[in-house]
Write a protein that holds these residues in place. Structure first.
Motif, PDB file in Angstrom:
ATOM      1  N   TYR A  31       0.464  -1.166  -0.001  1.00  0.00           N
ATOM      2  CA  TYR A  31       0.004   0.173   0.188  1.00  0.00           C
ATOM      3  C   TYR A  31       1.099   1.263   0.035  1.00  0.00           C
TER       4      TYR A  31
ATOM      5  N   ALA B 200      -2.579  -0.773  -3.841  1.00  0.00           N
ATOM      6  CA  ALA B 200      -3.466   0.258  -3.503  1.00  0.00           C
ATOM      7  C   ALA B 200      -3.068   1.170  -3.222  1.00  0.00           C
TER       8      ALA B 200
ATOM      9  N   SER C   6      -7.473   1.077  -6.378  1.00  0.00           N
ATOM     10  CA  SER C   6      -7.424  -0.347  -5.767  1.00  0.00           C
ATOM     11  C   SER C   6      -7.117  -0.983  -7.059  1.00  0.00           C
TER      12      SER C   6
ATOM     13  N   VAL D 222      -8.688  -5.129  -0.363  1.00  0.00           N
ATOM     14  CA  VAL D 222      -9.192  -3.317  -0.208  1.00  0.00           C
ATOM     15  C   VAL D 222      -9.973  -2.751  -0.861  1.00  0.00           C
TER      16      VAL D 222
ATOM     17  N   MET E 197      -6.847   0.567   4.739  1.00  0.00           N
ATOM     18  CA  MET E 197      -5.857  -0.301   3.837  1.00  0.00           C
ATOM     19  C   MET E 197      -6.084  -1.601   3.655  1.00  0.00           C
TER      20      MET E 197
END
Length: 394
Positions: free
Chosen positions: A283, A312, A329, A334, A390
């Motif tokens: 992330y 994401a 994403s 997510v 997330m």
């Protein structure tokens, strides 16, 4: 013999009742005919396609106002054009309206290349029409008095609780609102009024019950832009709609819309997003600071999502006291719309949400700092919330 006699008595009794109560018999006959008629009407109504029902609803008014969401994108603009074409050739006139601004390069290119003239509204009083139709969103927003709008019809592909008084078609599993309108035209057996390569963009001159070249091209690009060229959040219906529209679109017009010149600030914001990124694999988060063009923020999110090892991403930037949020994403774990909604949930006056693959929101900086019934959230705390959301911990 006994059965015959009993039957005869029953017939005689029925005849006696009929002769003594002719109004009762007539009433029963009327009720039966009414039930039969109602049954036929219900059957015909239920057998109508959604496009037929929407068209019949709209043509019951002299003037309709088709309202796009603030800062409309190609999907919203194409959907508004589609409503106008649905009522073309009838006694119903349509005005196509939007609040906010059309600023993102592809949005401006869409409007310019297709030579579109939309009306701009600042308050609810600017809406001129007997009935309001919402496209590509299901609750009016983004201008004073929006909460007063009670749409007669809503056509959308975003999740939400909005509805129309007479017609509602929300398909949140579809990749684009344009897909819904393409299906209407296909089921209504509208023919294309132009062929590929003609360059004809005069929608107003197109015959009724046809799909003009500019509209077919616009709907195609609406699908393309909202699904990232049919690679993100698609259903089979999105591909079917694109296949239907292909014979009526103009590839040159589509190319001109899809490849506009890029604003210098967009490149700068993308650069800042990459340079200031914080990655906690898989992330990423980046705060690009002050921006003058808020459309650069989602474009930066598109860019950062393509980085290797990132599945994401959330980008934030600030303009005129409001922090704008854009999330992307491609990670099935997510749902970025729900993640952003969770991040801003307890911040007064904040908004957030969206689809599994694409989401956004905005937060008044003063409320984020603690104005109102809140202890406030620092920028560092906000970043941590984003990562927690997330990773499924918020």
């Amino acid at each position: 013999m006994t059965r015959v006699a009993v039957g005869g008595l029953q017939v005689d009794a029925a005849a006696a009742v009929a002769s003594e109560n002719p109004l009762l018999i007539a009433g029963v006959a009327v009720v039966l005919l009414a039930l039969l008629g109602a049954g036929i009407w219900v059957r015909r109504y239920l057998s109508r396609t959604p496009g037929e029902r929407l068209r019949r609803t709209l043509t019951g008014y002299d003037r309709i106002a088709v309202l796009m969401h603030p800062n409309p994108d190609p999907d919203a603009m194409a959907s508004a054009l589609a409503v106008s074409q649905l009522v073309a050739g009838t006694d119903t006139s349509a005005s196509l309206l939007y609040p906010g601004e059309i600023r993102r390069p592809e949005n401006r290119a869409f409007q310019t290349v297709l030579d579109l003239d939309f009306g701009h509204i600042e308050t609810v009083e600017d809406i001129d029409g007997e009935a309001v139709v919402l496209v590509d969103h299901n609750t009016a927003r983004g201008f004073p008095g929006a909460e007063e709008v009670e749409p007669v019809a809503v056509i959308d592909h975003h999740p939400g609780n909005g509805s129309g008084d007479e017609f509602t078609d929300i398909r949140s599993d579809y990749g684009a609102c344009a897909t819904i309108f393409a299906s209407y035209f296909n089921q209504l057996e509208f023919e294309f009024s132009d062929t590929q390569g003609t360059g004809s963009i005069d929608i107003d001159a197109a015959p009724a019950e046809t799909v003009p070249c500019a509209l077919a091209t616009g709907l195609m690009y609406g699908i393309q832009s909202d699904t990232r060229s049919l690679t993100n959040g698609c259903q089979s219906e999105d591909f079917a709609a694109a296949a239907f529209l292909y014979d009526g679109m103009d590839s040159d017009l589509l190319n001109r819309i899809a490849n506009p010149q890029v604003d210098a600030e967009v490149l700068d914001v993308k650069s800042r997003a990459i340079g200031k990124r914080e990655v906690r694999a898989p992330y990423a988060f980046s705060d690009v600071g002050e921006v003058s063009n808020t459309d650069a923020i989602p474009q930066a999110a598109d860019e950062l999502e393509t980085l290797e090892g990132v599945s994401a991403v959330v980008i934030v930037g600030e303009k005129e006291g409001t922090m704008r949020i854009a999330g992307r994403s491609r990670d099935d774990r997510v749902h970025i719309g729900r993640a952003i909604e969770a991040v801003v949930d307890d911040i007064p006056m904040a908004e957030g949400g969206g689809h599994a693959r694409m989401g956004g929101g905005k937060v008044p900086v003063k409320h984020m700092a603690g104005l109102g019934p809140s202890d406030g959230v620092s920028r560092d705390d906000f970043r941590e919330r984003v990562f927690d959301a997330m990773s499924g911990e918020l």
